[in-house]
Design a protein around this motif. Structure first.
Motif, PDB file in Angstrom:
ATOM      1  N   UNK A 112       0.822  -1.220   0.000  1.00 13.60           N
ATOM      2  CA  UNK A 112       0.000   0.000   0.000  1.00 13.60           C
ATOM      3  C   UNK A 112       0.851   1.263   0.000  1.00 13.60           C
ATOM      4  N   UNK A 113       2.107   1.131   0.452  1.00 10.50           N
ATOM      5  CA  UNK A 113       2.956   2.310   0.643  1.00 10.50           C
ATOM      6  C   UNK A 113       4.019   2.496  -0.446  1.00 10.50           C
ATOM      7  N   UNK A 114       3.981   1.648  -1.504  1.00 12.97           N
ATOM      8  CA  UNK A 114       5.009   1.756  -2.543  1.00 12.97           C
ATOM      9  C   UNK A 114       4.379   1.861  -3.923  1.00 12.97           C
ATOM     10  N   UNK A 115       5.158   2.359  -4.878  1.00 15.95           N
ATOM     11  CA  UNK A 115       4.709   2.467  -6.263  1.00 15.95           C
ATOM     12  C   UNK A 115       5.257   1.345  -7.132  1.00 15.95           C
ATOM     13  N   UNK A 116       6.406   0.802  -6.741  1.00 15.38           N
ATOM     14  CA  UNK A 116       7.039  -0.237  -7.543  1.00 15.38           C
ATOM     15  C   UNK A 116       7.772  -1.220  -6.632  1.00 15.38           C
ATOM     16  N   UNK A 117       7.808  -2.482  -7.067  1.00 16.89           N
ATOM     17  CA  UNK A 117       8.533  -3.525  -6.348  1.00 16.89           C
ATOM     18  C   UNK A 117       9.549  -4.105  -7.319  1.00 16.89           C
ATOM     19  N   UNK A 118      10.836  -4.039  -6.978  1.00 17.07           N
ATOM     20  CA  UNK A 118      11.900  -4.618  -7.801  1.00 17.07           C
ATOM     21  C   UNK A 118      12.275  -5.961  -7.178  1.00 17.07           C
TER      22      UNK A 118
END
Length: 108
Positions: free
Chosen positions: A57-63
């Protein structure tokens, strides 16, 4: 101070990899790594799965990349990718993780 550590999970008994570098004339000529590659225990994978919705919920992207070190099982990888599919969040993977997620890692 002030750093969000909600996503940090501790694995008791985990030995941190040690990397030794041999330097000659200010250039690295050799690196020797001491590490044990083991799969993430099921209990810790469940903790990651349980924390995932709140973290995403707190991020825009996951690498995603664990360099084959054992953190990302196929199941956990699929869960993260599927959970990150939303209007506000996306996942990006390196080629190794993409192959693992699609089940084609042994089809070279």
């Amino acid at each position: 101070e002030g750093v969000d550590v909600d996503g940090i999970i501790v694995q008791k008994g985990f030995k941190t990899p040690v990397k030794n570098r041999l330097i000659a004339d200010a250039q690295q000529v050799l690196r020797v790594d001491f590490e044990t590659i083991t799969q993430l225990p099921f209990e810790l994978e469940q903790i990651v799965a349980d924390k995932l919705p709140g973290l995403l919920e707190r991020v825009d992207i996951v690498a995603l990349s664990d360099y084959g070190k054992g953190f990302l099982s196929r199941q956990l990888l699929r869960l993260i990718i599927d959970s990150a599919r939303s209007p506000h969040c996306r996942a990006t993977l390196n080629a190794t993780e993409m192959a693992r997620a699609t089940g084609s890692e042994n089809s070279r």
